[in-house]
Scaffold this motif. Structure first.
Motif, PDB file in Angstrom:
ATOM      1  N   UNK A 192       0.828  -1.204   0.000  1.00 13.38           N
ATOM      2  CA  UNK A 192       0.000   0.000   0.000  1.00 13.38           C
ATOM      3  C   UNK A 192       0.870   1.264   0.000  1.00 13.38           C
ATOM      4  N   UNK A 193       1.953   1.227   0.793  1.00 16.47           N
ATOM      5  CA  UNK A 193       2.867   2.383   0.836  1.00 16.47           C
ATOM      6  C   UNK A 193       3.423   2.658  -0.562  1.00 16.47           C
ATOM      7  N   UNK A 194       3.780   1.606  -1.284  1.00 16.06           N
ATOM      8  CA  UNK A 194       4.362   1.756  -2.620  1.00 16.06           C
ATOM      9  C   UNK A 194       3.313   2.181  -3.656  1.00 16.06           C
ATOM     10  N   UNK A 195       2.072   1.779  -3.452  1.00 20.28           N
ATOM     11  CA  UNK A 195       1.003   2.074  -4.394  1.00 20.28           C
ATOM     12  C   UNK A 195       0.431   3.475  -4.198  1.00 20.28           C
ATOM     13  N   UNK A 196       0.291   3.865  -2.924  1.00 21.98           N
ATOM     14  CA  UNK A 196      -0.429   5.079  -2.556  1.00 21.98           C
ATOM     15  C   UNK A 196       0.431   6.319  -2.887  1.00 21.98           C
ATOM     16  N   UNK A 197      -0.143   7.269  -3.630  1.00 23.42           N
ATOM     17  CA  UNK A 197       0.636   8.440  -4.051  1.00 23.42           C
ATOM     18  C   UNK A 197       0.973   9.382  -2.886  1.00 23.42           C
ATOM     19  N   UNK A 198       0.247   9.242  -1.773  1.00 23.94           N
ATOM     20  CA  UNK A 198       0.484  10.145  -0.640  1.00 23.94           C
ATOM     21  C   UNK A 198       1.566   9.664   0.323  1.00 23.94           C
ATOM     22  N   UNK A 199       2.029   8.435   0.129  1.00 21.92           N
ATOM     23  CA  UNK A 199       3.007   7.880   1.078  1.00 21.92           C
ATOM     24  C   UNK A 199       4.207   7.293   0.343  1.00 21.92           C
ATOM     25  N   UNK A 200       5.331   7.290   1.033  1.00 25.97           N
ATOM     26  CA  UNK A 200       6.461   6.513   0.515  1.00 25.97           C
ATOM     27  C   UNK A 200       7.317   5.959   1.664  1.00 25.97           C
ATOM     28  N   UNK A 201       7.925   4.837   1.403  1.00 24.93           N
ATOM     29  CA  UNK A 201       8.717   4.150   2.429  1.00 24.93           C
ATOM     30  C   UNK A 201       9.971   4.930   2.779  1.00 24.93           C
ATOM     31  N   UNK A 202      10.502   4.696   3.980  1.00 24.52           N
ATOM     32  CA  UNK A 202      11.647   5.473   4.462  1.00 24.52           C
ATOM     33  C   UNK A 202      12.991   4.800   4.237  1.00 24.52           C
ATOM     34  N   UNK A 203      13.000   3.499   4.000  1.00 20.87           N
ATOM     35  CA  UNK A 203      14.298   2.801   3.969  1.00 20.87           C
ATOM     36  C   UNK A 203      14.453   1.943   2.715  1.00 20.87           C
ATOM     37  N   UNK A 204      15.672   1.467   2.500  1.00 19.93           N
ATOM     38  CA  UNK A 204      15.975   0.611   1.348  1.00 19.93           C
ATOM     39  C   UNK A 204      15.039  -0.598   1.320  1.00 19.93           C
ATOM     40  N   UNK A 205      14.479  -0.853   0.126  1.00 22.62           N
ATOM     41  CA  UNK A 205      13.453  -1.892   0.023  1.00 22.62           C
ATOM     42  C   UNK A 205      13.931  -3.253   0.530  1.00 22.62           C
ATOM     43  N   UNK A 206      15.184  -3.599   0.197  1.00 20.78           N
ATOM     44  CA  UNK A 206      15.647  -4.945   0.575  1.00 20.78           C
ATOM     45  C   UNK A 206      15.888  -5.098   2.075  1.00 20.78           C
ATOM     46  N   UNK A 207      15.904  -3.965   2.798  1.00 13.77           N
ATOM     47  CA  UNK A 207      16.172  -4.043   4.244  1.00 13.77           C
ATOM     48  C   UNK A 207      14.945  -3.709   5.091  1.00 13.77           C
ATOM     49  N   UNK A 208      13.792  -3.645   4.440  1.00  9.43           N
ATOM     50  CA  UNK A 208      12.588  -3.269   5.176  1.00  9.43           C
ATOM     51  C   UNK A 208      12.279  -4.251   6.302  1.00  9.43           C
ATOM     52  N   UNK A 209      11.851  -3.673   7.427  1.00 10.97           N
ATOM     53  CA  UNK A 209      11.544  -4.480   8.611  1.00 10.97           C
ATOM     54  C   UNK A 209      10.127  -5.041   8.547  1.00 10.97           C
TER      55      UNK A 209
END
Lengths: 356, 356
Positions: B273-290
């Motif tokens: 959802x974070x990746x899809x939603x235009x209002x949000x974006x993830x804070x860290x490198x994708x491969x290291x996500x918790x």
């Protein structure tokens, strides 16, 4: 049947405290969340921590020279943290050896500096508080244990000396008003007797004594860290602090003068029966008897466990003496009602009628 | 309205655990006494302590080389106790600096011996886990933080190296099965995320690593003391150990494989959802996500606090990012139901529809 809890610690708590604590485990302050699952940085918990510290200030009538900390690890951790923070490598700390915990404290202090045991009652199995001793005027501090939970002695007078007193009050804090505040450098106490549940330790420290050892101290072992962060450097033991807060509120409502009077009344009643009853006798010097932990033995050793069973069957639990000492120990902290002591006294009388 | 608790710790616990814990505060095991006021030496509590330690053994599939301790003081205390117990004065410990807690651990270790930081992501505000680094073969140990609560990164692979790994697993222990046990020298974790309430800290230690520093260690800071006394050298934090015991029972009932699968499902749903939603974006490198702490920001900073309010009004609490980082952090530990994450995702979608 009503149970009377004479355990030495963890020990009896006021029923209202237990009720409030149980409620908070399900729903804290009507937040719809448990106290156990909210952030310790939430306003609701920060208020608890601040008010608990404020209640200690008020009850001990602390001046601004002192800071109030809620830490972890029990009094046993303070046995090391006190010399770590207060005893320079080449200085001497004076200790009064009045029981097992004093003896443990001495052992830890010796790792940090010089230790002088000014007097000890070890050779009479700590059955009294030594009286005539000299504390070197240049000692970094003089460490005392105001009440000896294991053996059942209590210091009824605090000596007037020229160095700061460091007092382990784990088992008699808030049982009577504190006098002569300025004599003290540190006052500390595990919570699980008069002040709450196991899991937090109260440390009251005079700030001017700190940062004088020249020693680098790990953050968590440095009182200064916890002073600067108001006991919130890391996640505190939330539930234990909350139970301490509730118990401190209860103590403030009762009043220290009233509690002291009640404690005198309860202990006098019990000691009077011990002295009167042919089947029992007290374990320690009369003038040093504790108002918190009443120790006694059976004059007919073959009946020792019989009385424990009899008392337990009639609702009085936790009377077995400390494992290394034997006999009986009735711990009658603040939350013990007079009725509990009256019940025990009556059982002692019935036991005498049956066996004497 | 059902509340969904996204706090990072103290954090969400299973409802059954809270219910059992509240009951025990009033009447423990039908004894007619509160858990808070019985002796920690009573058989009833000794059983709790022993079974809690046994559950850890079972869940981590520990061999006899390891001991299980329940201590106090949080992971922050372990930052000092690990080098105190394992790092000789002239030896070197290697550290991987992946976040604030790793950084704190490094600071404490430097007081006891030499510290080599083999890699750090500090200069990119810990937004990834460094990958290419060398650990000196003669290091006393290599310290890692498997999950970085503050920044939302997690180590998905544990390196194969020749010295023992010391792992701070405070925020992802028991979220997945442990593999390669023999790589580890110490595993430690504060209880207040996946394992219970604040107030106790789990330490699993390989016994052959101890007693090699030549250092005199105060009793309470010496792992050997607590091993010898089965975590009962002094009064343990009774209630916190009990809540850990209940939570460990719940974890054992769920099974680590099942929990791992559920944690993957929950985190994938939210990251998707974070990746899809235009209002949000993830804070860290994708491969290291918790999988435990999902960190993200609002692409329109003027709406940042608006979303927090909206989420809170609709039952999702504790989403505010760490005070030094900002943004959002959704902590979705074991006890968070899939439904909680679905609720949050739906709110993110509604928020997008309203503002995009």
């Amino acid at each position: 049947m009503k149970k009377w809890n004479f355990f030495s610690g963890p020990a009896i708590l006021p029923a209202t405290v237990l009720q409030q604590a149980a409620t908070a485990v399900i729903d804290f302050n009507g937040m719809g969340l448990s106290l156990l699952e909210i952030s310790h940085r939430s306003k609701a918990f920060e208020t608890v921590m601040n008010e608990a510290r404020q209640l200690v200030r008020q009850l001990l009538q602390l001046t601004d020279d002192y800071e109030v900390l809620f830490l972890t690890g029990g009094a046993s951790t303070q046995f090391a943290l006190i010399p770590y923070n207060l005893l320079p490598h080449n200085a001497t700390a004076a200790y009064l050896e009045t029981g097992q915990w004093a003896s443990n404290a001495i052992k830890e202090a010796a790792l940090f500096g010089k230790v002088q045991v000014v007097a000890s009652s070890a050779d009479t199995l700590y059955n009294h508080i030594p009286k005539n001793y000299n504390v070197p005027a240049d000692a970094a501090y003089f460490h005392i244990t105001t009440n000896n939970t294991v053996f059942g002695t209590q210091m009824h007078d605090i000596p007037t000396i020229s160095c700061p007193i460091v007092a382990d009050m784990s088992s008699d804090i808030f049982s009577r008003p504190l006098t002569n505040l300025s004599s003290y450098g540190v006052i500390y106490a595990g919570a699980q007797k008069n002040m709450g549940a196991a899991g937090t330790t109260l440390v009251v420290v005079r700030k001017d004594l700190l940062n004088k050892t020249g020693r680098q101290i790990p953050s968590m072992f440095n009182y200064q860290t916890h002073i600067e962060h108001h006991s919130m450097f890391n996640t505190p033991p939330v539930f234990a602090v909350y139970v301490a807060y509730l118990t401190l509120q209860w103590i403030a409502e009762q009043g220290l003068e009233n509690l002291a009077q009640k404690n005198t009344q309860k202990s006098q009643l019990l000691y009077h029966e011990i002295d009167r009853n042919t089947l029992f006798k007290g374990s320690v010097a009369i003038e040093d008897r504790s108002q918190m932990n009443v120790t006694f033995v059976c004059t007919r050793p073959e009946l020792e466990s019989e009385f424990l069973t009899f008392a337990e069957q009639n609702g009085c639990v936790g009377l077995k003496g400390y494992r290394k000492v034997g006999g009986y120990r009735a711990s009658i902290y603040n939350a013990m009602e007079l009725e509990g002591v009256q019940t025990l006294v009556q059982l002692m009388q019935e036991f005498e009628q049956r066996w004497a």
